[in-house]
Design an enzyme around this catalytic site. Structure first.
Site, PDB file in Angstrom:
ATOM      1  CE  LYS A   1      -1.574   1.726   3.938  1.00 21.97           C
ATOM      2  NZ  LYS A   1      -1.798   3.389   4.140  1.00 21.97           N
TER       3      LYS A   1
ATOM      4  NE  ARG B   1      -0.979  13.374   8.287  1.00 20.25           N
ATOM      5  CZ  ARG B   1      -0.001  13.786   7.485  1.00 20.25           C
ATOM      6  NH1 ARG B   1       0.531  12.677   7.012  1.00 20.25           N
ATOM      7  NH2 ARG B   1       0.628  14.891   7.860  1.00 20.25           N
TER       8      ARG B   1
ATOM      9  CB  CYS C   1      -5.243  11.318  11.414  1.00 25.53           C
ATOM     10  SG  CYS C   1      -3.600  10.493  11.631  1.00 25.53           S
TER      11      CYS C   1
ATOM     12  NE  ARG D   1       0.554  10.401  10.203  1.00 25.01           N
ATOM     13  CZ  ARG D   1       0.133   9.231   9.615  1.00 25.01           C
ATOM     14  NH1 ARG D   1      -0.962   8.670   9.733  1.00 25.01           N
ATOM     15  NH2 ARG D   1       1.121   8.755   8.730  1.00 25.01           N
ATOM     16  N   PRO D   2       2.066  16.620  11.189  1.00 22.10           N
ATOM     17  CG  PRO D   2       3.983  17.668  12.096  1.00 22.10           C
ATOM     18  CD  PRO D   2       3.142  16.548  12.185  1.00 22.10           C
ATOM     19  CB  VAL D   3       2.168  18.839   5.910  1.00 23.42           C
ATOM     20  CG1 VAL D   3       1.140  17.561   5.864  1.00 23.42           C
ATOM     21  CG2 VAL D   3       1.528  20.168   6.163  1.00 23.42           C
ATOM     22  CG  ASP D   4       6.850  20.539  10.292  1.00 18.41           C
ATOM     23  OD1 ASP D   4       6.261  19.659  10.143  1.00 18.41           O
ATOM     24  OD2 ASP D   4       7.885  20.762  10.820  1.00 18.41           O
ATOM     25  CG  LEU D   5       9.849  18.155   8.581  1.00 16.21           C
ATOM     26  CD1 LEU D   5      10.163  16.669   9.285  1.00 16.21           C
ATOM     27  CD2 LEU D   5      10.985  19.207   8.849  1.00 16.21           C
TER      28      LEU D   5
ATOM     29  NE  ARG E   1      -7.468   4.424   5.643  1.00 17.21           N
ATOM     30  CZ  ARG E   1      -6.728   5.278   6.052  1.00 17.21           C
ATOM     31  NH1 ARG E   1      -7.157   5.612   7.306  1.00 17.21           N
ATOM     32  NH2 ARG E   1      -5.802   5.998   5.548  1.00 17.21           N
TER      33      ARG E   1
END
Ligand code: UD1
Length: 429
Positions: free
Chosen positions: A22, A102, A126, A131-135, A408
């Site tokens: 997956k 995500r 979640c 679970r940030p996306v800053d990077l 999933r």
């Protein structure tokens, strides 16, 4: 909502076919946005997440055609997808879709690289933490994108295209590495990614991108070098086998006892997980067909494990190992270092009679003589499957509710286990 009923106490014997990964399929499908030609993916698992990503890509104008069955194929052979992003009709990914999966945030990289613009909703929290996306944003900025955050959306622009740069990740991130590799593939000039994730799925995606005409070297190590190219082309690629699915069934066999061959499993992708199973008392033998897992009557030994980025013990097998250790002869310790709050299975395992204490990032599991079946609830993908593993060794009947989480990430789980002798069935409704 579907439920799964399991009556514990049966051994597992036979073979289980392992599907395509997956976590490779999702970024591979997203990589199709980098070219106007057709990308053909083989060995794609039939999972709810794959169907959802198909819909999300459809929103951007991507056509996905599912190839027909060929003679001799079994129900377990993966699907073949023909994915064509010839015309991108929309560069916005809305909240309703991104919040459901995500990884769909990763479309930001190919969209901005190919069209010069992307407007992607922030994924939000979640069940397993913030679970940030800053990077991911940092990586795109280092490759020349201008970023604005407005109304819950990240807007990335690169009117004159992205340019090569140096991306140094302060923390290993799989999604950040995928994003940087995809963006850099179409940037002008050379990019270097330091402290890159080394997960086998990163290498699988890079292999596919190279077939599409990209110039990526070092994928699978912590330093990846990408020489940008002006355009990418169609290609055909077979998705790598799912090491997490293989590890999960290996733990199921260790729990229930028996003798099972995990067909198409690749032991070299799962060394840390298999080493722990050997310590616990399972016998693991690589064979031509895959991995053979056996455990006879002897009890399970306790282990001490800390999750870590690849090649360490995967966080995606943490819940399953915890389920296994509930029956060990002694006290185990499992420390989770990748995701905060990834211990939701603890309360549910306790309903089956497990003795687990949480202190910060560490769970202390005191093995018990017996587990007893009970109704339990799945709270995320890996947590749900840990409940199935525990149920295989529990006395009486366990009903796992809300199994859509399982769908999933695990293809036909109940069929694969019942073919090996488990008393497991899905109840629709
Ligand atoms: C991927 C996998 C997931 C696996 C995880 C870790 C897919 C589809 N999902 O998730 O199954 O559990 O890797 O192996 O492949 N982080 C930041 N800022 C960011 C991005 C990440 O702080 O911008 C942190 C995360 O909160 C986490 C750590 O970095 O603590 C690792 O996360 P990451 O490797 O990015 O996970 P995903 O790519 O989301």
């Amino acid at each position: 909502m579907d439920r799964i009923r399991i009556s514990g106490g049966r051994k597992l014997n036979g073979s289980i076919p392992i599907s395509g990964a997956k976590n490779a399929t999702l970024p591979l499908m997203i990589a199709s946005l980098l070219t106007d030609q057709t990308l053909v993916l083989e060995n794609v698992p039939r999972l709810a997440d794959v169907a959802l990503l198909q819909r999300i890509l459809g929103n951007h104008g991507v056509d996905v055609m599912v190839g027909g069955k060929r003679a001799g194929e079994t129900q377990y052979d993966g699907q073949t997808l023909h994915i064509s992003a010839a015309h991108i009709i929309d560069t916005t990914a809305p909240y309703e879709l991104v919040s459901r999966m995500r990884a769909s945030f990763w479309v930001i990289a190919p969209l901005v690289a190919r069209t010069g613009e992307a407007r992607i909703s922030m994924p939000g929290g979640c069940a397993i933490g913030t679970r940030p996306v800053d990077l991911l944003i940092m990586a795109l900025e280092r490759l020349g994108a201008e970023i604005e955050i407005e109304g819950g959306y990240v807007i990335a622009r690169a009117r004159n295209g992205l340019r090569g740069g140096k991306v140094v990740f302060p923390k290993v991130t799989v999604g950040g590495t995928h994003t940087a590799v995809m963006a850099a593939s179409l940037a002008k000039g050379t990019s270097v990614i330091e402290n890159a994730a080394r997960e086998p799925e990163i290498k699988d995606v890079a292999d596919c991108l190279n077939k599409m005409g990209a110039k990526i070297s070092g994928a699978g190590t912590s330093r990846i070098v990408i020489e940008g190219v002006a355009r990418l082309f169609g290609a055909r690629h077979r998705v790598v086998s799912d090491r997490i699915e293989a590890g999960t069934y290996a733990m199921a066999v260790a729990m229930a006892g028996g003798d099972v061959v995990l067909e198409n499993a690749q032991p070299e992708l799962l060394k840390a997980g298999l080493d722990v199973l050997v310590q616990a008392g399972a016998e693991i033998t690589p064979t031509n067909a895959g991995i053979r897992v056996t455990r006879n009557g002897s009890g399970l030994a306790p282990v001490e494990v800390t999750t870590a980025p690849f090649p360490g013990f995967p966080t995606d097998l943490q819940a399953q190992l915890m389920a296994l250790m509930t029956r060990a002869r002694g006290t185990s310790r499992i420390t989770e270092t990748i995701f905060e709050n990834r211990f939701m299975h603890v309360q549910e395992l306790a309903r089956l009679g497990a003795r687990i204490q949480l202190e910060g990032e560490t769970a202390t599991i005191e093995g018990v003589e017996r587990l007893k079946g009970a109704p339990v609830m799945a709270t995320d993908l890996r947590a749900s499957v840990s409940l199935v593993i525990a149920a295989l060794a529990a006395e009486g009947e366990t009903m796992v509710n809300r199994v859509y989480h399982l769908d999933r990430g695990f293809e036909r789980l109940e069929d694969k286990l019942s073919a090996c002798g488990a008393a497991i069935e899905r109840i629709n409704g």
